[in-house]
Design a protein around this motif. Structure first.
Motif, PDB file in Angstrom:
ATOM      1  N   TYR A  51      45.190  56.069  12.729  1.00  0.00           N
ATOM      2  CA  TYR A  51      46.036  56.596  13.793  1.00  0.00           C
ATOM      3  C   TYR A  51      46.711  55.449  14.542  1.00  0.00           C
ATOM      4  CZ  TYR A  51      47.439  59.082  18.008  1.00  0.00           C
ATOM      5  OH  TYR A  51      48.165  59.609  19.044  1.00  0.00           O
ATOM      6  N   ASN A  52      45.914  54.441  14.916  1.00  0.00           N
ATOM      7  CA  ASN A  52      46.468  53.298  15.648  1.00  0.00           C
ATOM      8  C   ASN A  52      47.503  52.555  14.825  1.00  0.00           C
ATOM      9  OD1 ASN A  52      44.867  53.928  17.824  1.00  0.00           O
ATOM     10  ND2 ASN A  52      43.322  52.379  17.378  1.00  0.00           N
ATOM     11  N   ARG A  53      47.276  52.420  13.523  1.00  0.00           N
ATOM     12  CA  ARG A  53      48.264  51.764  12.654  1.00  0.00           C
ATOM     13  C   ARG A  53      49.580  52.543  12.709  1.00  0.00           C
ATOM     14  NH1 ARG A  53      49.655  47.340  12.015  1.00  0.00           N
ATOM     15  NH2 ARG A  53      47.461  46.842  11.817  1.00  0.00           N
ATOM     16  N   GLY A  54      49.495  53.858  12.696  1.00  0.00           N
ATOM     17  CA  GLY A  54      50.694  54.681  12.805  1.00  0.00           C
ATOM     18  C   GLY A  54      51.399  54.480  14.136  1.00  0.00           C
ATOM     19  N   VAL A  55      50.615  54.362  15.212  1.00  0.00           N
ATOM     20  CA  VAL A  55      51.195  54.108  16.535  1.00  0.00           C
ATOM     21  C   VAL A  55      51.899  52.751  16.548  1.00  0.00           C
ATOM     22  CG1 VAL A  55      50.646  53.665  18.974  1.00  0.00           C
ATOM     23  CG2 VAL A  55      49.598  55.609  17.783  1.00  0.00           C
ATOM     24  N   TYR A  56      51.242  51.721  15.997  1.00  0.00           N
ATOM     25  CA  TYR A  56      51.857  50.388  15.951  1.00  0.00           C
ATOM     26  C   TYR A  56      53.147  50.412  15.141  1.00  0.00           C
ATOM     27  CZ  TYR A  56      47.183  48.871  17.476  1.00  0.00           C
ATOM     28  OH  TYR A  56      46.005  48.715  18.142  1.00  0.00           O
ATOM     29  N   ASP A  57      53.123  51.095  14.011  1.00  0.00           N
ATOM     30  CA  ASP A  57      54.322  51.189  13.180  1.00  0.00           C
ATOM     31  C   ASP A  57      55.440  51.915  13.922  1.00  0.00           C
ATOM     32  OD1 ASP A  57      52.950  49.851  11.186  1.00  0.00           O
ATOM     33  OD2 ASP A  57      52.639  51.631   9.931  1.00  0.00           O
ATOM     34  N   ALA A  58      55.082  52.965  14.650  1.00  0.00           N
ATOM     35  CA  ALA A  58      56.089  53.699  15.425  1.00  0.00           C
ATOM     36  C   ALA A  58      56.667  52.821  16.530  1.00  0.00           C
ATOM     37  CB  ALA A  58      55.475  54.976  16.014  1.00  0.00           C
ATOM     38  N   GLN A  59      55.806  52.030  17.181  1.00  0.00           N
ATOM     39  CA  GLN A  59      56.293  51.124  18.230  1.00  0.00           C
ATOM     40  C   GLN A  59      57.251  50.085  17.646  1.00  0.00           C
ATOM     41  OE1 GLN A  59      52.493  49.720  19.649  1.00  0.00           O
ATOM     42  NE2 GLN A  59      52.613  50.992  21.496  1.00  0.00           N
ATOM     43  N   ALA A  60      56.916  49.543  16.488  1.00  0.00           N
ATOM     44  CA  ALA A  60      57.784  48.543  15.860  1.00  0.00           C
ATOM     45  C   ALA A  60      59.127  49.161  15.486  1.00  0.00           C
ATOM     46  CB  ALA A  60      57.100  47.952  14.625  1.00  0.00           C
ATOM     47  N   LEU A  61      59.100  50.361  14.941  1.00  0.00           N
ATOM     48  CA  LEU A  61      60.347  51.040  14.581  1.00  0.00           C
ATOM     49  C   LEU A  61      61.178  51.334  15.818  1.00  0.00           C
ATOM     50  CD1 LEU A  61      62.164  52.352  12.459  1.00  0.00           C
ATOM     51  CD2 LEU A  61      60.829  54.445  12.750  1.00  0.00           C
TER      52      LEU A  61
END
Length: 84
Positions: A51-61
């Motif tokens: 879940y956190n990896r998805g959040v980090y990826d969303a923040q980067a995008l």
């Protein structure tokens, strides 16, 4: 963050994938109960990492898109003649 929960349909689809993995990769048959137990274990114990990896990826995008928008807004600037 709340507990990771799946709809009954999602859980059934995931359980099928777990059962298939056990059968094809580990040469073991497991039932639906065992597969759902594993799903619950992984969701509870390591789900936060995914879940956190998805959040980090969303923040980067989002940061990338904000930079693109900022550049597009800057491109709208009209030239001015301040030279005397």
């Amino acid at each position: 963050m709340s507990e990771i929960k799946f709809s009954p349909e999602e859980k059934q689809q995931i359980a099928q994938k777990v059962k298939l993995y056990f059968r094809e990769e580990l040469d073991q048959e497991i039932g639906g109960f065992e597969a759902e137990f594993l799903i619950d274990f992984f969701a509870t114990e390591i789900g936060s990492y995914f879940y956190n990896r998805g959040v980090y990826d969303a923040q980067a995008l989002m940061a990338l898109k904000v930079d693109e928008i900022s550049g597009s807004i800057f491109d709208l600037e009209k030239p001015t003649d301040y030279q005397k």
